[in-house]
Design a protein around this motif. Structure first.
Motif, mmCIF file in Angstrom:
data_model
loop_
_atom_site.group_PDB
_atom_site.id
_atom_site.type_symbol
_atom_site.label_atom_id
_atom_site.label_comp_id
_atom_site.label_asym_id
_atom_site.label_seq_id
_atom_site.Cartn_x
_atom_site.Cartn_y
_atom_site.Cartn_z
ATOM 1 N N MET A 1 0.813 -1.188 0.000
ATOM 2 C CA MET A 1 0.000 0.000 0.000
ATOM 3 C C MET A 1 0.863 1.261 0.000
ATOM 4 O O MET A 1 0.357 2.350 -0.075
ATOM 5 C CB MET A 1 -0.911 -0.045 1.226
ATOM 6 C CG MET A 1 -1.992 0.970 1.206
ATOM 7 S SD MET A 1 -3.107 0.638 2.567
ATOM 8 C CE MET A 1 -4.466 1.587 2.070
ATOM 9 N N SER A 2 2.138 1.116 0.063
ATOM 10 C CA SER A 2 3.013 2.281 0.145
ATOM 11 C C SER A 2 3.042 3.081 -1.150
ATOM 12 O O SER A 2 3.226 4.283 -1.120
ATOM 13 C CB SER A 2 4.436 1.841 0.527
ATOM 14 O OG SER A 2 4.930 0.972 -0.484
ATOM 15 N N GLY A 3 2.814 2.447 -2.323
ATOM 16 C CA GLY A 3 2.844 3.159 -3.581
ATOM 17 C C GLY A 3 1.485 3.688 -4.008
ATOM 18 O O GLY A 3 1.374 4.359 -5.019
ATOM 19 N N GLU A 4 0.439 3.396 -3.260
ATOM 20 C CA GLU A 4 -0.907 3.804 -3.635
ATOM 21 C C GLU A 4 -1.243 5.193 -3.095
ATOM 22 O O GLU A 4 -0.682 5.645 -2.116
ATOM 23 C CB GLU A 4 -1.933 2.807 -3.094
ATOM 24 C CG GLU A 4 -1.801 1.433 -3.704
ATOM 25 C CD GLU A 4 -2.822 0.465 -3.142
ATOM 26 O OE1 GLU A 4 -3.758 0.916 -2.481
ATOM 27 O OE2 GLU A 4 -2.655 -0.731 -3.373
ATOM 28 N N GLU A 5 -2.174 5.840 -3.762
ATOM 29 C CA GLU A 5 -2.647 7.145 -3.309
ATOM 30 C C GLU A 5 -3.613 6.942 -2.132
ATOM 31 O O GLU A 5 -4.389 5.994 -2.113
ATOM 32 C CB GLU A 5 -3.380 7.830 -4.464
ATOM 33 C CG GLU A 5 -3.718 9.270 -4.178
ATOM 34 C CD GLU A 5 -4.275 9.963 -5.406
ATOM 35 O OE1 GLU A 5 -5.216 10.753 -5.229
ATOM 36 O OE2 GLU A 5 -3.781 9.709 -6.506
ATOM 37 N N PRO A 6 -3.592 7.825 -1.128
ATOM 38 C CA PRO A 6 -4.488 7.647 0.024
ATOM 39 C C PRO A 6 -5.953 7.815 -0.383
ATOM 40 O O PRO A 6 -6.276 8.531 -1.329
ATOM 41 C CB PRO A 6 -4.058 8.742 0.999
ATOM 42 C CG PRO A 6 -3.355 9.747 0.168
ATOM 43 C CD PRO A 6 -2.752 9.001 -0.990
ATOM 44 N N LEU A 7 -6.844 7.132 0.341
ATOM 45 C CA LEU A 7 -8.267 7.221 0.061
ATOM 46 C C LEU A 7 -8.850 8.551 0.502
ATOM 47 O O LEU A 7 -9.851 9.011 -0.037
ATOM 48 C CB LEU A 7 -9.011 6.087 0.768
ATOM 49 C CG LEU A 7 -8.667 4.684 0.290
ATOM 50 C CD1 LEU A 7 -9.380 3.645 1.137
ATOM 51 C CD2 LEU A 7 -9.039 4.525 -1.170
ATOM 52 N N LEU A 8 -8.248 9.177 1.500
ATOM 53 C CA LEU A 8 -8.742 10.428 2.047
ATOM 54 C C LEU A 8 -7.559 11.353 2.272
ATOM 55 O O LEU A 8 -6.525 10.937 2.793
ATOM 56 C CB LEU A 8 -9.462 10.158 3.382
ATOM 57 C CG LEU A 8 -10.100 11.329 4.072
ATOM 58 C CD1 LEU A 8 -11.264 11.858 3.235
ATOM 59 C CD2 LEU A 8 -10.612 10.903 5.428
ATOM 60 N N ARG A 9 -7.732 12.618 1.877
ATOM 61 C CA ARG A 9 -6.641 13.570 2.030
ATOM 62 C C ARG A 9 -7.213 14.879 2.549
ATOM 63 O O ARG A 9 -8.191 15.400 2.013
ATOM 64 C CB ARG A 9 -5.967 13.798 0.681
ATOM 65 C CG ARG A 9 -4.750 14.684 0.751
ATOM 66 C CD ARG A 9 -4.115 14.789 -0.588
ATOM 67 N NE ARG A 9 -5.014 15.531 -1.470
ATOM 68 C CZ ARG A 9 -4.638 16.183 -2.550
ATOM 69 N NH1 ARG A 9 -3.385 16.144 -2.936
ATOM 70 N NH2 ARG A 9 -5.502 16.845 -3.283
ATOM 71 N N ILE A 10 -6.627 15.413 3.597
ATOM 72 C CA ILE A 10 -7.030 16.699 4.162
ATOM 73 C C ILE A 10 -6.233 17.773 3.435
ATOM 74 O O ILE A 10 -5.011 17.748 3.428
ATOM 75 C CB ILE A 10 -6.748 16.752 5.678
ATOM 76 C CG1 ILE A 10 -7.386 15.558 6.398
ATOM 77 C CG2 ILE A 10 -7.202 18.066 6.261
ATOM 78 C CD1 ILE A 10 -8.875 15.473 6.251
ATOM 79 N N VAL A 11 -6.933 18.715 2.803
ATOM 80 C CA VAL A 11 -6.241 19.732 2.016
ATOM 81 C C VAL A 11 -6.169 21.079 2.717
ATOM 82 O O VAL A 11 -5.396 21.950 2.327
ATOM 83 C CB VAL A 11 -6.900 19.911 0.625
ATOM 84 C CG1 VAL A 11 -6.738 18.660 -0.201
ATOM 85 C CG2 VAL A 11 -8.353 20.287 0.764
ATOM 86 N N ARG A 12 -6.988 21.270 3.763
ATOM 87 C CA ARG A 12 -6.971 22.543 4.454
ATOM 88 C C ARG A 12 -7.359 22.317 5.912
ATOM 89 O O ARG A 12 -8.263 21.559 6.216
ATOM 90 C CB ARG A 12 -7.972 23.489 3.801
ATOM 91 C CG ARG A 12 -7.788 24.927 4.212
ATOM 92 C CD ARG A 12 -8.677 25.862 3.422
ATOM 93 N NE ARG A 12 -8.224 25.901 2.025
ATOM 94 C CZ ARG A 12 -8.991 26.170 0.992
ATOM 95 N NH1 ARG A 12 -10.277 26.397 1.170
ATOM 96 N NH2 ARG A 12 -8.519 26.212 -0.211
ATOM 97 N N GLY A 13 -6.690 22.981 6.830
ATOM 98 C CA GLY A 13 -7.027 22.880 8.245
ATOM 99 C C GLY A 13 -6.295 21.736 8.935
ATOM 100 O O GLY A 13 -5.572 20.961 8.307
ATOM 101 N N VAL A 14 -6.486 21.662 10.224
ATOM 102 C CA VAL A 14 -5.861 20.616 11.033
ATOM 103 C C VAL A 14 -6.968 19.979 11.881
ATOM 104 O O VAL A 14 -7.246 20.424 12.995
ATOM 105 C CB VAL A 14 -4.747 21.210 11.941
ATOM 106 C CG1 VAL A 14 -4.071 20.112 12.729
ATOM 107 C CG2 VAL A 14 -3.746 21.991 11.117
ATOM 108 N N PRO A 15 -7.612 18.934 11.358
ATOM 109 C CA PRO A 15 -8.706 18.320 12.112
ATOM 110 C C PRO A 15 -8.184 17.521 13.299
ATOM 111 O O PRO A 15 -7.073 16.991 13.273
ATOM 112 C CB PRO A 15 -9.367 17.404 11.090
ATOM 113 C CG PRO A 15 -8.275 17.070 10.134
ATOM 114 C CD PRO A 15 -7.409 18.292 10.074
ATOM 115 N N THR A 16 -9.015 17.451 14.327
ATOM 116 C CA THR A 16 -8.652 16.629 15.489
ATOM 117 C C THR A 16 -8.951 15.172 15.162
ATOM 118 O O THR A 16 -9.597 14.857 14.155
ATOM 119 C CB THR A 16 -9.487 17.046 16.714
ATOM 120 O OG1 THR A 16 -10.859 16.759 16.447
ATOM 121 C CG2 THR A 16 -9.302 18.519 17.045
#
Length: 70
Positions: free
Chosen positions: A1-16
């Protein structure tokens, strides 16, 4: 799974961690589209034998109206 793109990506902010958990829970809990082909439409001939519930409404005199011709 290291070469795959993540299923979810946070593009703005810092969620808890709690906010991320709520987001993942909402995504997982959403209804999924039904798999397989769509059912074939019902023919007019088949529909004609089914009762039309829109004509029968409860209320005063409904028992009488159910037996009268339209």
């Amino acid at each position: 799974m290291s070469g795959e793109e993540p299923l979810l990506r946070i593009v703005r902010g810092v969620p808890t961690a709690e906010e991320l958990a709520a987001l993942v829970g909402a995504i997982v809990a959403r209804p999924r589209p039904a798999a397989g082909p769509a059912p074939a439409p019902t023919s007019a001939w088949a529909r004609s034998g089914r009762p039309n519930n829109a004509q029968h409404r409860p209320g005063p005199g409904a028992w009488r109206a159910a037996g009268l011709p339209r």
